[in-house]
Design a protein around this motif. Structure first.
Motif, short mmCIF file in Angstrom:
data_model
loop_
_atom_site.label_atom_id
_atom_site.label_comp_id
_atom_site.label_asym_id
_atom_site.label_seq_id
_atom_site.Cartn_x
_atom_site.Cartn_y
_atom_site.Cartn_z
N HIS A 152 0.80 -1.17 -0.26
CA HIS A 152 -0.07 -0.12 0.02
C HIS A 152 0.89 1.30 -0.12
CE1 HIS A 152 -3.63 -2.29 1.05
NE2 HIS A 152 -2.65 -3.09 1.51
N ASN A 153 1.97 1.38 0.44
CA ASN A 153 2.90 2.21 0.55
C ASN A 153 4.46 1.79 0.49
OD1 ASN A 153 4.36 4.67 1.05
ND2 ASN A 153 2.53 5.52 2.36
N LEU A 154 4.93 1.93 -0.56
CA LEU A 154 6.46 1.59 -0.78
C LEU A 154 7.41 2.25 -0.15
CD1 LEU A 154 7.80 -0.56 -2.46
CD2 LEU A 154 8.07 1.14 -4.25
N ALA A 155 6.93 3.57 0.29
CA ALA A 155 7.73 4.61 0.91
C ALA A 155 8.56 3.98 2.29
CB ALA A 155 7.26 5.95 0.88
N THR A 192 0.41 -4.43 -5.93
CA THR A 192 0.14 -3.25 -5.39
C THR A 192 -1.34 -2.97 -5.80
OG1 THR A 192 0.93 -0.93 -5.07
CG2 THR A 192 1.26 -2.08 -7.40
N VAL A 193 -1.63 -1.90 -5.23
CA VAL A 193 -3.12 -1.52 -5.38
C VAL A 193 -3.63 -0.95 -6.65
CG1 VAL A 193 -3.45 -1.97 -2.92
CG2 VAL A 193 -2.61 0.18 -3.82
N SER A 194 -2.74 -0.72 -7.70
CA SER A 194 -3.54 -0.38 -9.05
C SER A 194 -2.51 -0.53 -10.10
CB SER A 194 -3.74 1.09 -9.16
OG SER A 194 -2.41 1.83 -9.20
N PRO A 195 -3.03 -1.10 -11.38
CA PRO A 195 -2.12 -1.46 -12.18
C PRO A 195 -1.10 -0.43 -12.71
CG PRO A 195 -4.36 -2.01 -12.97
CD PRO A 195 -4.43 -1.07 -11.53
N ASN A 196 -1.42 0.81 -12.81
CA ASN A 196 -0.59 1.55 -13.14
C ASN A 196 0.39 1.89 -12.08
OD1 ASN A 196 0.54 3.98 -14.92
ND2 ASN A 196 -0.39 5.33 -13.31
N GLU A 358 0.88 7.89 -5.81
CA GLU A 358 -0.41 7.35 -5.23
C GLU A 358 -0.69 6.06 -5.60
OE1 GLU A 358 -2.75 7.51 -2.69
OE2 GLU A 358 -2.58 9.49 -3.07
N PRO A 359 -0.25 5.12 -4.75
CA PRO A 359 -0.48 3.66 -5.07
C PRO A 359 -1.92 3.40 -5.64
CG PRO A 359 0.71 3.90 -3.08
CD PRO A 359 0.28 5.31 -3.61
N CYS A 360 -3.04 3.68 -5.07
CA CYS A 360 -4.28 3.78 -5.61
C CYS A 360 -5.15 4.94 -5.28
CB CYS A 360 -4.97 2.66 -5.10
SG CYS A 360 -6.82 2.50 -5.88
N GLY A 361 -5.18 5.23 -4.08
CA GLY A 361 -6.12 6.28 -3.53
C GLY A 361 -7.70 5.85 -3.68
N ARG A 378 -1.97 13.06 -12.34
CA ARG A 378 -2.02 11.89 -13.25
C ARG A 378 -0.83 11.21 -12.51
NH1 ARG A 378 -4.29 10.26 -17.56
NH2 ARG A 378 -2.27 9.64 -18.42
N THR A 379 -0.98 10.41 -11.64
CA THR A 379 0.09 9.53 -11.13
C THR A 379 -0.78 8.32 -10.23
OG1 THR A 379 1.94 9.20 -9.67
CG2 THR A 379 0.13 10.47 -8.74
N GLY A 380 0.15 7.27 -10.29
CA GLY A 380 -0.42 5.85 -9.85
C GLY A 380 -1.98 5.56 -10.04
N GLY A 381 -2.73 5.20 -8.98
CA GLY A 381 -4.01 4.81 -9.27
C GLY A 381 -5.10 5.93 -9.65
N LEU A 382 -4.58 7.07 -9.76
CA LEU A 382 -5.45 7.96 -10.04
C LEU A 382 -5.51 7.99 -11.44
CD1 LEU A 382 -3.97 11.08 -7.51
CD2 LEU A 382 -6.10 9.90 -7.35
N VAL A 383 -4.48 7.70 -12.30
CA VAL A 383 -4.50 7.48 -13.61
C VAL A 383 -5.64 6.47 -14.15
CG1 VAL A 383 -3.30 6.83 -15.70
CG2 VAL A 383 -2.28 8.02 -14.06
N ASP A 384 -5.73 5.43 -13.27
CA ASP A 384 -6.72 4.28 -13.42
C ASP A 384 -8.10 4.81 -13.02
OD1 ASP A 384 -4.96 2.51 -14.58
OD2 ASP A 384 -4.26 2.16 -12.42
#
Ligand code: ADQ
Length: 478
Positions: A152-155, A192-196, A358-361, A378-384
């Motif tokens: 959920h959080n790689l950081a 992780t929590v989104s494809p992007n 943003e892993p998913c959001g 437009r980053t991470g799961g926000l793109v999806d």
């Protein structure tokens, strides 16, 4: 299959952020698919205020030279067994922070492993974030128990190897310089929590120094989009908002806006563009970008802004200062409050997420469901999940910008502010957002397929027939 979810958070009893939403809901949906799913959580000092917990433990174990007790209860509003790991390290009424953070979560993971070896043996341990990252390493020697590790959080990657060796058992075969690096190598499957975001973390910009390793792991790392529970987050029935409404009765939504303006101390005016944000106040969420952009945007427009969250002290202070400079126009709610967050989703016109990554959001999905138009980077799961609004083709469900630059964010905000004044188009935009269905059913089937893949089984093997039919229906995203 017998599946044990091991995590630090679960909605609604122990929540700091989005991981709780996943662990609190996904087990229930997986259960409907026929799995025996149970949840393993720390017994935090505040839990007796939220749950009925028997005073007698069901089992006592020993790990890292400490005795611990396991208490059994149920996840609220479900028959999902919930096991609570009782140890004095978790007595304080907090989930994270504190000097013993690394030690106590390593003990927690160790306790979960002992529990699986000695009390209830699952087929799969589904681990969440670094707190549970040693479990895949230990289970490497127990071939009849497999593991899935969800990032959920790689950081946050947990303690370094040299520190771990002073705390717990690091087997001879263990590779990886910290817990997360070891977890992704030894888990049978990683997602992780989104494809992007699953693609982005293979790049140096997003890989948090694990991009090389994640590239090396190839197909073992996949992305499964989170969902939200449409019953919990439902503007038609939500008991925490003054006025329930639906996509067909959007006129009534203004009652929530006026009530929110009053509640958080903004000027009461139905025509002002009201922008909201609910977030952990950490670098990930793009707060530096917001703070660079906000002054100029407020001078240029008549927007109102309300933010709710807790986190890093410097952000809290700067937001307080911003609120004191713009009385009646900016409100900083430095607190964690689920009912107020619902009123914010239901009362704001737009919802911002200028995330650095943003892993998913989950928040943008809730905002969409409540008719608050998301404005996102437009980053991470926000793109999806969020697609730029095109007024000509009448497609899209929000406003997006690409680069992590104040000017790009500013421009995007101005476009949204202008768009808000075209009421008919804005309403259609809200309705398209409310029509999107990011529910757990689709994601649960993907998790089901992931579990099957560990055993070399076809993706739909073991699915109830009704669910197989559902799988064939495309996800509705406007
Ligand atoms: N002050 C406050 N009061 C009330 N509610 C608050 C709150 N602050 C946050 N919340 C709630 O916490 C949740 C936040 O979830 P997100 O997924 O948007 O972010 P988070 O970074 O915590 O999650 C991480 O894990 C999730 C789950 O995998 C990923 O979606 C995400 O990208 C990743 O960063 C939402 O339900 C929001 O309403």
């Amino acid at each position: 299959m017998r599946i044990l979810f091991v995590a630090a958070e679960a909605h609604p009893i122990a929540k700091v952020g989005g991981m709780a939403d996943v662990v609190g809901v996904l087990p229930k949906v997986l259960k409907q698919l026929g799995h025996d799913v149970r949840v393993f959580l720390p017994y935090y000092g505040f839990l007796p205020e939220k749950l009925t917990i028997p005073s007698t433990p069901i089992w006592q174990g020993y790990a890292m030279f400490h005795y611990f007790q396991i208490y059994e209860t149920r996840l609220p509003d479900s028959d999902i067994p919930l096991y609570l790991f009782g140890h004095s390290a978790f007595l304080p009424k907090r989930i994270y922070h504190g000097e013993d953070e690394e030690w106590r979560f390593t003990l927690f993971a160790n306790g979960a492993a002992e529990f699986c070896w000695n009390y209830w043996k699952p087929d799969i341990i589904h681990c969440h974030d670094w707190h549970t990252g040693m479990i895949p390493v230990w289970m490497h020697q127990s071939p009849d128990i497999t593991t899935v590790f969800t990032i959920h959080n790689l950081a946050y990657q947990g303690p370094w190897r040299w520190k771990l060796e002073g705390m717990t058992w690091c087997p001879w075969y263990m590779q990886g310089h910290n817990v997360l690096a070891a977890a992704v190598q030894f888990a049978n499957k990683v997602n992780t929590v989104s494809p992007n975001y699953a693609q982005q973390i293979r790049l140096p910009e997003y890989g948090e120094k694990l991009d090389g390793l994640l590239r090396f792991l190839g197909d073992k790392v996949t992305g499964i989009l989170n969902g939200i529970d449409p019953d919990i987050f439902n503007p038609e029935t939500d008991p925490h908002i003054p006025q329930n409404y639906s996509a067909e009765t959007l006129d009534q939504r203004v009652v929530n806006k006026l009530a929110l303006q009053e509640e958080v101390g903004l000027e009461i005016d139905r025509n002002k563009f009201l922008v909201g944000m609910v977030t952990r106040l950490v670098e990930q969420k793009g707060l530096d970008l917001l703070l660079q952009m906000l002054d100029r945007f407020l001078s240029y427009t008549d927007t109102q802004f309300v933010i709710m969250g807790t986190g890093e002290r410097s952000y809290e202070t700067q937001l307080w200062q911003m609120a004191s400079r713009y009385p009646g126009r900016v409100s900083a709610q430095i607190l964690f409050n689920d009912p107020l967050s619902r009123r914010l989703y239901a009362g704001s016109d737009a919802f911002i997420m200028p995330s650095r990554f943003e892993p998913c959001g989950i928040s943008q999905m809730i905002a969409l469901r409540y008719g608050s138009v998301p404005i996102v980077r437009r980053t991470g799961g926000l793109v999806d999940t969020v697609f730029h609004h095109d007024p000509i083709t009448e497609t899209g469900n929000g406003y997006c910008f690409d680069r992590y630059e104040p000017l790009d964010f500013f421009t995007c905000m101005v476009r949204a502010w202008e768009g808000y004044h075209y009421r008919r188009e804005w309403r259609a935009l809200q309705q398209r957002g409310m029509a999107a269905r990011y529910t757990w059913e689709q994601s649960a089937q993907e998790y089901h397929a992931l579990y099957n893949s560990i055993y070399g089984l076809p993706p739909t093997h073991g699915l109830p027939e009704a669910s197989v039919a559902l799988e064939k229906e495309p996800l509705t995203v406007s």
